[in-house]
Structures are given as structure tokens and as C-alpha cells.
Write a protein that holds these residues in place. Structure first.
Motif, short mmCIF file in Angstrom:
data_model
loop_
_atom_site.label_atom_id
_atom_site.label_comp_id
_atom_site.label_asym_id
_atom_site.label_seq_id
_atom_site.Cartn_x
_atom_site.Cartn_y
_atom_site.Cartn_z
N ARG A 1 0.68 -1.31 -0.30
CA ARG A 1 -0.03 0.12 -0.09
C ARG A 1 1.19 0.98 0.27
NH1 ARG A 1 -1.23 3.45 3.80
NH2 ARG A 1 -0.03 1.14 5.38
N ARG A 2 1.52 1.25 0.96
CA ARG A 2 2.49 2.28 0.74
C ARG A 2 3.60 2.84 -0.04
NH1 ARG A 2 7.08 2.10 4.41
NH2 ARG A 2 6.66 0.12 4.90
N ARG A 3 4.00 1.77 -0.99
CA ARG A 3 4.73 1.45 -2.16
C ARG A 3 3.62 2.18 -3.03
NH1 ARG A 3 8.50 -3.85 -2.68
NH2 ARG A 3 10.35 -1.96 -0.44
N ALA A 4 2.49 1.73 -2.96
CA ALA A 4 1.37 2.39 -4.66
C ALA A 4 1.13 3.78 -4.07
CB ALA A 4 -0.06 1.40 -4.58
N GLU A 5 1.05 4.52 -2.56
CA GLU A 5 1.06 5.81 -2.88
C GLU A 5 1.88 6.67 -3.22
OE1 GLU A 5 0.73 5.62 1.94
OE2 GLU A 5 -1.99 4.89 1.38
N SER A 6 3.33 6.23 -2.81
CA SER A 6 3.80 6.95 -3.59
C SER A 6 3.79 7.39 -4.81
CB SER A 6 5.64 5.71 -3.29
OG SER A 6 6.17 5.95 -1.58
N VAL A 7 3.91 6.01 -5.58
CA VAL A 7 3.70 5.89 -7.00
C VAL A 7 2.24 6.88 -7.50
CG1 VAL A 7 2.95 4.25 -8.89
CG2 VAL A 7 4.56 3.71 -7.41
N VAL A 8 1.84 7.20 -6.75
CA VAL A 8 0.50 7.98 -6.49
C VAL A 8 0.95 9.47 -6.71
CG1 VAL A 8 -1.54 8.83 -5.90
CG2 VAL A 8 -1.76 6.65 -5.97
N ARG A 9 1.27 9.75 -4.95
CA ARG A 9 2.32 10.87 -5.27
C ARG A 9 3.18 11.16 -6.65
NH1 ARG A 9 2.39 9.06 0.39
NH2 ARG A 9 4.73 7.92 -0.04
N ALA A 10 4.06 10.97 -6.68
CA ALA A 10 4.79 10.86 -7.73
C ALA A 10 4.14 11.54 -9.09
CB ALA A 10 5.76 9.82 -8.17
N LEU A 11 3.04 10.78 -9.82
CA LEU A 11 1.85 11.21 -10.32
C LEU A 11 1.63 12.57 -10.14
CD1 LEU A 11 1.06 7.53 -11.95
CD2 LEU A 11 2.99 8.41 -12.34
N VAL A 12 1.13 12.56 -9.20
CA VAL A 12 0.46 13.86 -8.63
C VAL A 12 1.45 15.08 -8.94
CG1 VAL A 12 -1.16 15.27 -7.35
CG2 VAL A 12 -1.47 12.74 -7.69
N GLU A 13 2.87 14.58 -8.27
CA GLU A 13 3.86 15.82 -8.50
C GLU A 13 4.21 15.70 -10.00
OE1 GLU A 13 6.90 14.75 -6.34
OE2 GLU A 13 5.74 14.99 -4.73
N LEU A 14 3.70 15.37 -10.89
CA LEU A 14 4.56 15.42 -12.29
C LEU A 14 3.11 15.89 -13.19
CD1 LEU A 14 5.50 11.65 -13.58
CD2 LEU A 14 6.86 14.13 -13.39
N GLY A 15 2.09 15.89 -12.36
CA GLY A 15 0.67 17.12 -12.85
C GLY A 15 -0.68 15.62 -13.07
N TYR A 16 -0.93 14.33 -12.54
CA TYR A 16 -1.83 14.47 -12.55
C TYR A 16 -2.73 14.72 -11.84
CZ TYR A 16 -4.60 10.37 -14.36
OH TYR A 16 -5.33 9.51 -15.49
N ASP A 17 -4.36 14.49 -11.74
CA ASP A 17 -5.25 15.07 -11.08
C ASP A 17 -5.33 13.74 -10.12
OD1 ASP A 17 -7.41 16.10 -9.44
OD2 ASP A 17 -8.80 15.85 -11.38
#
Length: 428
Positions: free
Chosen positions: A376-392
């Protein structure tokens, strides 16, 4: 078994007096450093840098018949299951490997030194050498082992490496047997398990070699018949066909991990590693079979695989697995996976999904509850990285499945574990 502690002690004192390498000593932990426990610290697990799944490729072997490369790869597959190395009549033998990037080792270890009934024994002497100059020159000794039988399967024998310059090639020499009985000389089977290597490694370069039409052949038999493998690399994404099997995967640095199936739903799992010479080696499992070591060879006469009709030019990311590397036991994304994240971001935007869920998966080491949390924590890290790149952020979420949905089972080797550690991109 007959032991000679005085001889071992004298050898250790001599090596220490020369400022060389400590002889290995048994410990209870695997793979943490025993020296941590001796210093009153909690032992910390470390990444085994000496595995094919971490980008180490076979270069050559000495002393065995042609076609023995599989034994060399079993010595670094991350699975401490006993390996039939050779007979004592063929000793000494040696395996040489190339590392994916300059590496500074501080520790080597051998697990599972056991004895068996009959004329079978574990190898006695192991010497690990490293070179920064080339596969055939400039080697210096990094570690020496004079092995003795372990009291339990959980023990390892370790050797601490003095500080030194990084190396790019490793050569392992094997000689002798722990217990060769009278009359068994020349006909005793010699076994080995695994050489573990811990240290620090520079970030490997990004490879673009996973493209084009190749023949996959048995290592060391490159003039023999091969099976065609067709690859297309789009940034960090690969797609391809191997025989009747179609697969997709992810490139991190010099390593590509991919999964697929044929028209009858039979599985294919591949780990491909660029060799630094414009080609690559592979470890491939088809239809649940064992992983086989293969080498890709350019062959103008090779024909397209039977599953080779062209796919759409732009690969989709929804509904696929992405391989993103994390630090050991951590949700910190490693530098070599930043390019993967950028590609996932761009393709998610292209797919225009209304909702995206990043689902984390782990291998089976460790506690099941811990692995659920880690995924779960790794999936959350990926989500944060994608949001930082500009994903909604309102349209993307994370969840973890832990070790409950492996792609490859059992994940007894580092190759299978690396295929199971992944994030799944689910879109709706």
C-alpha cells in the motif's frame, strides 16, 4: 566430517597480518550483517547485488564442459538451494560475471553449507575476485572462504571486504570438497548454493537494446538452433513475441521484466538484462516451467515469431503491470525508475481514464501483514509521484494487495520475486 581448526586459524592470522580479507565465519542471520549484531545493533537486511535479476550477466566459465552456463547463473539466482556444481575430478572451476555498473562490495556470504549421504559434499574453498579493467584481466582478491558445515540451514558464512575501488567484473573460483572420503577421490559430487554480495552500486545506465528481431539461444551454444524473439521498445515499455507468446513489460536501467501469455492462456515470464555489448541475456519461464538462461543473438536468417502481427504504435498503460524499483523494505522510489514514472504519466494522460487505481504487490519474503502495508505504501508513493508530475489527484488512488496475488509461484529465486514486485494500473 573432519575439521582442522588449527590450520584454519593459522590461515586467518596470516591473511590478517597481510592486511587482506577475513576468512568467512558462520552467522545465524541471512542476509543481514553478523557484525551488526556483534556491535549491539539490530541487523539490517541488504540488497543482494550479485543476482541476474539485479543485472548481473554471465561472461565465461573455466573447467566445465561447454553448455554449463546454467550452473553459473544458478550460483547467483538468489535461491540458496543446493546446486550440483561438478565432481571433484573436474576442480578447480571458475565463473565470471559482468555487473551492471561499478560496484563496491563490503560483504560476501555463502548460505546453507550442508552435507549429504553418499559421495556428495559441499565445495570447500571459494575465492571471489573483482576487476575494473575487463573480463580477462586486472582481477584482485576480494574475499576468500574456507567453508565448514553449518549447524543449521539458517546459517551463512560471511567474509567482510576491506575498503577498495569499485569493480565491474566478478570471478568466483571453486576448489576442493569439505568431506571427500577415502576411496571417493575423483568421483565425489561437489555442491554449492549461492554467493551473496552486498555493497553499493552506481545507478546503471538506461538501455535501449530491447528492440528488433533476435534469436534466443542457449548460453555458450550460440551457434545452435534458436527461438525467435521480436521486441519493440517504446521508452521504458517493451512489447514482444517469443514463439507463440505475446508479452509486455518495463525497462529499468539495464533490466526488462515482462509477462504475457499465448493464445491458449499459457503464461510467459521474462527477465532480460542488457549485457553492455549491444545484446542481452534472458531468464525465461513458459507455461509455469522452470526459468531457462538464454542469450539473444542477432541472426539475419531468423524469422518473425508466429505471434508477430504489429500492435498499435502507442502502448497502453491501463490494465498493465509496471515495474518500479524501490529501496529495500521501503516505499522510496529508486532513481532508475523516474523515467518509468514519466512514461506512465504520459500514457495515463493519453488513455484518458476517468478513474485510476495504483495497486501495489510484493513478493513473499517477510510477514504477510507487513507486506500488505508495504504494498500500500509503495502504491501511495507512485500516486504521489504521478500527482507531482501533474496528474489530477481527485482521479487517482492507491491500494495494496501484499503477497496475495503473485504472478509467479513459488517465488523462491530473486528472478521470480522481482517479477512479483510490481504495481498494477487499473483504470475505469
Amino acid at each position: 566430517m573432519t575439521t582442522r581448526p588449527n590450520a584454519v586459524l593459522l590461515t586467518a592470522l596470516l591473511i590478517a597480518s597481510l592486511g587482506a580479507i577475513d576468512l568467512g565465519r558462520p552467522t545465524e542471520a541471512y542476509p543481514p550483517l553478523a557484525s551488526d549484531r556483534e556491535n549491539g545493533q539490530e541487523p539490517q537486511a541488504e540488497v543482494d547485488l550479485l543476482t541476474f535479476a539485479r543485472g548481473v550477466v554471465f561472461v565465461s566459465q573455466e573447467g566445465l564442459a561447454v553448455g554449463s552456463a546454467g550452473r553459473a547463473l544458478l550460483s547467483i539466482d538468489g535461491d540458496p538451494y543446493r546446486l550440483g556444481l561438478t565432481t571433484d575430478a573436474a576442480l578447480p572451476v571458475a565463473f565470471a560475471y559482468k555487473l551492471p555498473a561499478p560496484t563496491t562490495f563490503h560483504r560476501f556470504a555463502v548460505p546453507g553449507v550442508q552435507e549429504w549421504p553418499g559421495n556428495v559434499t559441499f565445495v570447500k574453498s571459494v575465492v571471489v575476485m573483482g576487476s575494473s579493467e575487463g573480463p580477462d584481466e586486472g582481477y584482485r582478491t576480494l574475499a576468500e572462504f574456507e567453508l565448514a558445515t553449518h549447524a543449521s540451514h539458517q546459517e551463512v558464512t560471511e567474509a567482510i571486504v576491506p575498503p577498495g575501488d569499485p569493480v565491474r567484473w566478478i570471478k568466483i573460483h571453486f576448489d576442493g570438497g569439505i568431506n571427500i572420503g577415502p576411496g571417493d577421490e575423483g568421483r565425489t559430487n561437489i555442491r554449492f548454493t549461492e554467493l551473496i554480495g552486498n555493497g553499493t552500486q552506481e545507478t546503471p545506465p538506461f538501455s535501449t537494446v530491447f528492440d528488433g528481431l533476435w534469436a534466443f539461444r542457449q548460453a555458450e551454444r550460440l551457434d545452435g538452433p534458436g527461438i525467435p524473439i521480436a521486441l519493440r521498445q517504446d521508452g521504458t515499455t517493451i512489447r514482444g513475441c517469443y514463439g507463440d507468446y505475446r508479452f509486455t513489460g518495463t525497462v529499468n536501467g539495464v533490466i526488462a521484466r515482462a509477462n504475457g501469455e499465448d493464445s491458449r492462456g499459457r503464461s510467459a515470464h521474462l527477465v532480460l538484462v542488457a549485457d553492455g555489448n549491444g545484446a542481452f541475456q534472458g531468464s525465461v519461464s513458459l507455461n509455469g516451467g522452470r526459468f531457462r538462461p538464454l542469450t539473444a543473438v542477432e541472426d539475419p536468417a531468423v524469422e518473425q515469431p508466429s505471434c508477430a502481427p504489429e500492435e498499435p504504435a502507442e502502448p497502453r498503460v491501463c490494465g498493465t503491470n509496471a515495474y518500479i524499483n524501490f529501496d529495500l523494505d521501503s516505499a522510496a522510489i529508486r532513481p532508475e525508475s523516474e523515467a518509468v514514472l514519466r512514461d506512465v504519466f504520459a500514457r495515463l494522460r493519453s488513455d484518458a481514464a476517468e478513474r485510476v487505481t495504483i495497486v501495489g504487490h510484493t513478493s513473499t519474503e517477510g510477514d504477510e501483514t507487513y507486506n500488505m502495508d508495504l504494498s500500500r505504501r509503495r502504491a501511495e508513493s507512485v500516486v504521489r509521484a504521478l500527482v507531482e508530475l501533474g496528474y489530477d489527484s481527485a482521479t487517482i488512488s492507491a491500494s495494496g494487495m501484499g503477497e496475495s496475488q503473485p504472478l509467479v509461484s513459488p517465488d523462491a529465486s530473486e528472478t521470480t520475486r522481482e517479477l512479483n514486485r510490481r504495481v498494477e494500473i487499473s483504470c475505469s
